[in-house]
Design an enzyme around this catalytic site. Structure first.
Site, PDB file in Angstrom:
ATOM      1  N   ASN A  76       0.825  -1.205   0.000  1.00  0.00           N
ATOM      2  CA  ASN A  76       0.000   0.000   0.000  1.00  0.00           C
ATOM      3  C   ASN A  76       0.864   1.262   0.000  1.00  0.00           C
ATOM      4  O   ASN A  76       0.461   2.297  -0.535  1.00  0.00           O
ATOM      5  CB  ASN A  76      -0.914  -0.002   1.227  1.00  0.00           C
ATOM      6  CG  ASN A  76      -1.882  -1.178   1.227  1.00  0.00           C
ATOM      7  OD1 ASN A  76      -2.170  -1.762   0.183  1.00  0.00           O
ATOM      8  ND2 ASN A  76      -2.395  -1.541   2.390  1.00  0.00           N
ATOM      9  N   GLU A 177      -2.490  -3.751  -5.503  1.00  0.00           N
ATOM     10  CA  GLU A 177      -3.881  -3.899  -5.018  1.00  0.00           C
ATOM     11  C   GLU A 177      -4.768  -2.716  -5.435  1.00  0.00           C
ATOM     12  O   GLU A 177      -5.432  -2.092  -4.602  1.00  0.00           O
ATOM     13  CB  GLU A 177      -3.892  -4.081  -3.496  1.00  0.00           C
ATOM     14  CG  GLU A 177      -3.216  -5.361  -3.062  1.00  0.00           C
ATOM     15  CD  GLU A 177      -3.398  -5.716  -1.586  1.00  0.00           C
ATOM     16  OE1 GLU A 177      -3.878  -4.874  -0.810  1.00  0.00           O
ATOM     17  OE2 GLU A 177      -3.055  -6.858  -1.219  1.00  0.00           O
ATOM     18  N   GLU A 296       1.973 -11.721  -2.523  1.00  0.00           N
ATOM     19  CA  GLU A 296       1.731 -11.525  -1.087  1.00  0.00           C
ATOM     20  C   GLU A 296       0.970 -12.744  -0.574  1.00  0.00           C
ATOM     21  O   GLU A 296      -0.132 -13.031  -1.053  1.00  0.00           O
ATOM     22  CB  GLU A 296       0.907 -10.264  -0.811  1.00  0.00           C
ATOM     23  CG  GLU A 296       1.697  -8.984  -0.955  1.00  0.00           C
ATOM     24  CD  GLU A 296       0.945  -7.758  -0.466  1.00  0.00           C
ATOM     25  OE1 GLU A 296       0.220  -7.868   0.543  1.00  0.00           O
ATOM     26  OE2 GLU A 296       1.082  -6.708  -1.118  1.00  0.00           O
TER      27      GLU A 296
END
Ligand code: AHR
Length: 504
Positions: A76, A177, A296
């Site tokens: 992120n 993401e 991940e």
């Protein structure tokens, strides 16, 4: 003696080849998050650091794991990162509000320092570009800065920063993401697909030798999964080489039998993404096969409550510091087996993450470092899981769990290293109360002998390791014996096993 119900049979043969294992499935991940960088790999307060401030003891632990590739700098974090903040003289780098994790990013570690660290420990870097707040321009400039030898603005800037030779980063993630509402600059699949394609196109003009990872869904739980993959790959198929998969599991309700069966979910996830890739391939009449980067994966749930109490806007607070127990190590072993079973399509995978943040390696800032329980299955797979993944034919007793039916007690993968003349059987006994007798037909491996039977076992599924005490660690006293081409062994209840055979 175990009852007849607890007996499994396995057949292994050289002819049953799945594919050569790409060593990059043993990759990991360092994000600018919590104490992964500040207080983890980098810690000028520690008595033993190198000239850049990286801890020597942490380097040694990472080297022990033999991590072939490390994803960086997020996560992120990357979706709000200005890479230019992290290069050039350290004293002039800005301190920024880091919005993904609500901390202060001091930029003491940036691209060049991380590359130097990775080079020293012998790992490649999988670099992610910011497709949240930024786009084509920042990505192509970063690539030029890293990979172009010299004679251009960004490459000469790198040289002026003291890094004469290009970093030659081969693998690049097109964002992170981007389907997630938590992501800074979240995109619809159409928005992401267009941006990722145009970014990838420009990047391959800068350096045609790179490989690109198109963002898949953040997990199977996303409402847009697998439509996200179908739409985004429709845009990125020609420029991307991999699509990413992310998945974390937890045992919040304390149902260990169900928890250990989560590999069934992971297997289904992989199969669904393969099908979606192949659907886009067919639609495009393409000859190219899209590979999977499971960049991940891990167990992640222990630290969730603690994280809500952390003060924002500090440097390197203790975020996502899951303390892993023995059953977590068992599931991590099962997840590694799942990658091996899909060695033909899963070519990269990153245990998220590597140090302090949901990690196999823990540190005290300025102090000790130690191995979490999950360190061990990861170490074993990375060390002994290189070669050709063979398809074992397995007949195992099964159980029904809360979310899955017909879960085989025995989860197994087999790797044949032709060069070293070694055969390794990875085996997880998911039975929580009983041992499992296993008979494995290896008659095709004439002249082989048992070299070692490593076992990770513990009576307490919740046992953990700390800086002071290593309660969960493997031993080599497993019972595997070889007679007339059959390996027979009794696998302890709830155990991770590595049975190594070597030609005499
Ligand atoms: O690994 C921790 C976080 O999990 C990463 O930053 C993000 O990509 C994922 O949601």
């Amino acid at each position: 003696m175990a009852s007849a119900a607890n007996k499994a049979r396995v057949v292994v043969d050289k002819a049953f080849r799945i594919a050569e294992v790409d060593k990059r499935i043993y990759g990991s991940f360092i994000e600018h998050l919590g104490r992964a960088v500040y207080g983890g790999i980098y810690d000028p307060s520690h008595p033993e650091t190198d000239s850049l401030g990286f801890r020597e003891d942490v380097k040694q632990l990472v080297q022990e794991l033999g991590v072939p590739i490390i994803r960086y700098p997020g996560g992120n974090f990357v979706s709000g990162y200005n890479w230019e903040d992290g290069v050039g003289p350290r004293e002039s780098r800005p301190r920024r509000l880091e919005l993904a994790w609500r901390t202060i990013e001091p930029n003491e570690v940036g691209t060049n320092e991380f590359m130097a660290w990775a080079k020293e420990i012998g790992s490649e870097v999988m670099m992610a570009v910011n497709l949240g707040t930024r786009g084509v321009d920042a990505a192509r400039n970063l690539l030029e800065y890293c990979n172009h030898p010299s004679g251009s603005y960004w490459s000469d800037l790198r040289r002026s920063h003291g890094y004469d030779q290009p970093h030659k980063v081969k693998t690049w993630c097109l964002g992170n993401e981007m389907d997630g509402p938590w992501q800074i600059g979240q995109k619809t699949p159409q928005e992401y697909g267009r941006l990722a394609y145009e970014t990838g196109k420009a990047m391959k003009l800068v350096d045609p030798d790179i490989e690109l990872v198109s963002c898949g869904s953040s997990s199977t739980g996303m409402p847009t999964f697998p439509e996200w993959e179908a739409i985004t790959l429709d845009h990125t198929y020609d420029v991307a080489d991999f699509v990413s998969l992310h998945q974390y599991y937890g045992n919040r309700d304390g149902d260990s039998a169900n928890f250990l069966a989560r590999t069934m979910d992971m297997d289904h996830f992989i199969r669904t993404v393969i099908s979606t890739c192949d659907y886009v391939k067919a639609k495009k009449r393409s000859k190219k096969t899209m590979y999977l980067s499971f960049d991940e994966w891990n167990v992640w749930y222990h630290s969730n409550d603690a994280d809500t109490k952390i003060d924002p806007w500090t440097v390197g607070p203790p975020q996502l510091e899951d303390v892993y127990n023995f059953e977590d190590a068992l599931l991590v072993g099962g997840m590694l087996i799942t990658f091996l079973k899909h060695a033909d399509r899963v070519k990269m995978a990153c245990l998220a993450q590597l140090v302090n943040v949901i990690a196999p390696i823990m540190t005290e800032t300025g102090g000790r470092s130690w191995k979490q329980t999950i360190f061990y299955p990861y170490l074993h797979a990375s060390r002994y899981g290189r070669g050709v993944s063979l398809q074992p034919i397995v007949d195992s007793p099964k159980y029904d769990a809360q979310d899955y039916t017909d879960v085989p007690y025995l989860e197994t993968a087999v790797v044949y290293n032709e060069e070293e003349e070694e055969l390794t059987i990875f085996a997880l006994n998911r039975h929580l109360e009983e041992a499992l007798d296993v008979e494995c037909d290896v008659r095709g491996f004439e002249g082989y002998q048992i070299a070692e039977h490593i076992v990770l076992e513990n009576d307490d599924l919740k046992a953990v390791n700390t800086a002071a005490e290593e309660n969960v660690k493997p031993h080599s006293r497993g019972s595997a014996a070889l007679k007339d081409g059959f390996v027979s062994t009794r696998l302890s209840k709830a155990s991770w096993n590595v049975i190594r055979l070597k030609k005499a």
